[in-house]
Design a protein around this motif. Structure first.
Motif: not given
Length: 229
Positions: A7-17, A114-131
């Motif tokens: 919770l410090h350093g550069r890009h903290l706001t971006r990381r929290l978002v 709906l299935l395909l959208l869910g899988i792709v969106l899950n990949g996007v979400a995983t990349g976001l929160y891990i990064a």
């Protein structure tokens, strides 16, 4: 890594978002998989099975299971981060909220997109929160903790956990189908792709902190390890 770590350093706001957008989208994507009716991701199968037996919503079950799994970190000496604790609550809440808004879909013409959208969106979400680098989720941390404790490969530990989870969920009434198989095949490459796209630039400190490693070595961190096949 502690809850306050990072919770410090550069890009903290971006990381929290990124963290909270990613966790929210993860819950949304899981809900879309439920509405598709073609099979859920491994932990989703367990959550749905438990929801069927207990009468609780699948989001509430996800929160309870996440909290229980987090308690299992104690004997294997894993330390939670902000992302770990947030994961427990944010995904379940987003999942129940989405299920309240998105109706059931009948027919493959609606279910497959709906299935395909869910899988792709899950990949996007995983990349976001891990990064965002605020720590792995409870279930991912259990896997990396057992890997460290037992010396077994990530692949073996991950497979063993998910087989047990899917089998238990299926016996409880959870939905296993073509979506489960497609998710298992697609989520690794999708998450790895989006992890690189959402990597947050950072300064190179003289002594890098445990949760602050360059994206070029992300696959050698616990967070990166969950993306290995």
């Amino acid at each position: 890594m502690s809850i306050a770590s990072g919770l410090h350093g550069r890009h903290l706001t971006r990381r929290l978002v990124q963290l909270y957008v990613g966790l929210t989208l993860y819950g949304v994507s899981s809900a879309l998989l439920v509405r598709s009716g073609l099979g859920l991701e491994p932990w989703g199968v367990l959550h749905q099975g438990l929801a069927e037996k207990t009468g609780l919503t699948i989001g509430v079950v996800s929160i309870i299971v996440g909290a229980v799994v987090l308690l299992l970190w104690v004997p294997i000496r894993q330390r939670p981060g902000l992302g770990t604790v947030s994961n427990v609550f944010a995904i379940g809440l987003a999942m129940d909220g989405t299920l309240a808004l998105v109706p059931d879909v009948d027919g493959l013409t609606g279910q497959v997109p709906l299935l395909l959208l869910g899988i792709v969106l899950n990949g996007v979400a995983t990349g976001l929160y891990i990064a965002a680098r605020f720590g792995p989720g409870p279930r991912d941390g259990l896997m990396t903790g057992l890997h460290r404790l037992t010396g077994r490969s990530i692949r073996l530990v991950r497979t063993a956990i998910e087989v047990v989870v899917v089998a238990t969920g299926f016996l409880l009434g959870g939905s296993v189908g073509v979506g489960t198989v497609l998710y298992a095949l697609a989520i690794g490459p999708l998450a790895q792709f989006f992890l690189r796209r959402f990597a947050v630039p950072e300064a190179a400190p003289e002594t890098p902190e445990p949760d602050s490693v360059p994206s070029s070595v992300a696959t050698r961190t616990p967070e990166g390890a969950i993306l290995r096949p």
